[in-house]
Design a protein around this motif. Structure first.
Motif, PDB file in Angstrom:
ATOM      1  N   ASN A  93      -8.518  -3.921  -4.183  1.00 28.71           N
ATOM      2  CA  ASN A  93      -7.490  -4.668  -3.441  1.00 28.71           C
ATOM      3  C   ASN A  93      -6.507  -3.792  -2.687  1.00 28.71           C
ATOM      4  OD1 ASN A  93      -8.633  -6.986  -4.426  1.00 28.71           O
ATOM      5  ND2 ASN A  93      -7.101  -7.359  -5.998  1.00 28.71           N
ATOM      6  N   HIS A  98      -7.143  -9.698   7.300  1.00 31.00           N
ATOM      7  CA  HIS A  98      -7.212  -9.407   5.864  1.00 31.00           C
ATOM      8  C   HIS A  98      -6.577 -10.571   5.090  1.00 31.00           C
ATOM      9  CE1 HIS A  98      -6.908  -7.386   2.039  1.00 31.00           C
ATOM     10  NE2 HIS A  98      -5.593  -7.492   2.056  1.00 31.00           N
ATOM     11  N   SER A 150      -4.781 -12.287   1.937  1.00 36.92           N
ATOM     12  CA  SER A 150      -3.924 -11.984   0.788  1.00 36.92           C
ATOM     13  C   SER A 150      -3.548 -13.283   0.060  1.00 36.92           C
ATOM     14  CB  SER A 150      -2.691 -11.192   1.232  1.00 36.92           C
ATOM     15  OG  SER A 150      -2.018 -10.664   0.094  1.00 36.92           O
ATOM     16  N   THR A 151      -2.484 -13.247  -0.712  1.00 31.11           N
ATOM     17  CA  THR A 151      -2.248 -14.308  -1.694  1.00 31.11           C
ATOM     18  C   THR A 151      -0.772 -14.637  -1.881  1.00 31.11           C
ATOM     19  OG1 THR A 151      -2.495 -14.817  -4.071  1.00 31.11           O
ATOM     20  CG2 THR A 151      -2.287 -12.516  -3.490  1.00 31.11           C
ATOM     21  N   LYS A 159      -2.656  -6.801  -4.687  1.00 29.82           N
ATOM     22  CA  LYS A 159      -2.765  -7.439  -3.364  1.00 29.82           C
ATOM     23  C   LYS A 159      -1.585  -7.053  -2.481  1.00 29.82           C
ATOM     24  CE  LYS A 159      -5.485 -10.054  -2.084  1.00 29.82           C
ATOM     25  NZ  LYS A 159      -6.718  -9.785  -1.288  1.00 29.82           N
ATOM     26  N   GLU A 181      -1.657  -5.147   1.154  1.00 27.92           N
ATOM     27  CA  GLU A 181      -0.931  -5.601   2.360  1.00 27.92           C
ATOM     28  C   GLU A 181      -0.180  -4.445   3.001  1.00 27.92           C
ATOM     29  OE1 GLU A 181       0.355 -10.192   1.171  1.00 27.92           O
ATOM     30  OE2 GLU A 181       1.863  -8.768   1.844  1.00 27.92           O
ATOM     31  N   ILE A 208      -2.623 -10.313   8.568  1.00 27.97           N
ATOM     32  CA  ILE A 208      -2.759 -10.611   7.138  1.00 27.97           C
ATOM     33  C   ILE A 208      -2.454 -12.093   6.948  1.00 27.97           C
ATOM     34  CG2 ILE A 208      -1.753 -10.242   4.844  1.00 27.97           C
ATOM     35  CD1 ILE A 208      -1.175  -7.336   5.735  1.00 27.97           C
ATOM     36  N   ARG A 217      -1.768 -14.828   4.082  1.00 27.03           N
ATOM     37  CA  ARG A 217      -1.533 -15.164   2.672  1.00 27.03           C
ATOM     38  C   ARG A 217      -1.914 -16.622   2.452  1.00 27.03           C
ATOM     39  NH1 ARG A 217       4.473 -12.640   2.619  1.00 27.03           N
ATOM     40  NH2 ARG A 217       3.943 -10.468   2.168  1.00 27.03           N
TER      41      ARG A 217
END
Length: 281
Positions: free
Chosen positions: A80, A100, A102-103, A131, A135, A147, A149
């Motif tokens: 990650n 990309h 992410s979360t 994560k 980033e 990115i 999320r």
């Protein structure tokens, strides 16, 4: 013909992109599982990227076993963070567009209002830490990256909350679901379409964006919607997180504010219930 590389093809988002790709035949699609793109072996990863030579990368591959990450920190960070850093550098050096994934787990869950992209990050578990590190590496090594999320992802593919609820509601007379974690689900098919809308947009505007379906609910509320749409007889009760301890802590509140992605890329974001209906349809 532009070549799109999708990592993590066997995951929920990768699988939805694979399905969606049939509508975008003007691109050459490379769907990479662990044998084609090896995120836990950086030397091999570098040679694999050089061999593929993509124009666009959708980095959907990740270490996502949230509870297991507590005891596999090194592996979680390798996939990650370190692999993301390598992909970002490769993208920058070769003028590749990188999206990309992410979360919401980069946040600590103490907010009471929908989280904007610039809200303070403060992960409370190893997965979220790994994560967030990814980033930061991504933006440092390739500031032209996008990115996204996202949160509470589900799909007809892979393992997820909706499919678990379907199974349990079919098997049991009653179940209990956590009612004090608030956010919004993401139908992976919607996110896949949003990613293609971004790629096809006339302008590439880098940065961090939030994407989930609209609505502010708990996991318990989500379970009730699944029960309703699936016509299950199962009784669903709400319980606090303290009654269902897990190795990794979860943020209590991680509702994402989607205004930026909607305004920048002129996206329409469906309500979670509409998308859940599509899932059941």
């Amino acid at each position: 013909m532009k070549k799109i590389l999708v990592t993590g093809v066997n995951g929920q988002l990768g699988s939805e992109l694979n399905l969606l790709s049939k509508n975008y035949s003007s691109y050459e699609w490379i769907f990479a599982d662990r044998t084609k793109i090896t995120l836990d072996d950086l030397e091999l990863l570098s040679s694999q990227l050089n061999a593929i030579k993509p124009n666009i990368i959708f980095n959907c591959g990740a270490y996502t076993a949230v509870d297991k990450a507590e005891s596999e920190k090194e592996l979680a960070f390798k996939i990650n963070n370190s692999a993301v850093e390598l992909i970002a550098k490769f993208s920058k050096e070769n003028d590749i567009k990188l999206i990309h994934i992410s979360t919401d787990y980069v946040f600590d869950g103490t907010s009471s209002i929908a989280l904007k992209e610039e809200a303070d990050t403060n992960p409370i578990n190893v997965y979220g830490e790994s994560k967030l590190a990814g980033e930061k590496a991504c933006l440092k090594d390739n500031p032209d990256s996008i990115i996204i999320r996202t949160s509470w992802v589900y799909s007809k593919f892979g393992n997820n909350f909706v499919k678990t609820m379907q199974r349990l509601m079919h098997e049991r007379d009653s179940i209990n679901v956590v009612n004090d974690q608030i956010g919004s689900p993401t139908y992976a098919a919607d996110l896949a379409k949003a990613m293609m809308d971004i790629v096809e947009f006339p302008h590439w505007i880098p940065g961090i964006y939030n994407y989930s379906n609209e609505g502010e609910i708990s996991w318990y509320d989500f379970a009730l919607s699944i029960k309703e749409l699936g016509n299950y007889e199962c009784n669903v009760g709400g319980i606090p997180s303290s009654s269902y301890p897990t190795p990794a802590k979860r943020p209590e509140f991680s509702l994402l504010d989607k205004k930026k992605i909607k305004k920048t890329y002129n996206l329409e974001v469906p309500n979670y219930k509409e998308s859940l209906k599509k899932f059941f349809g």
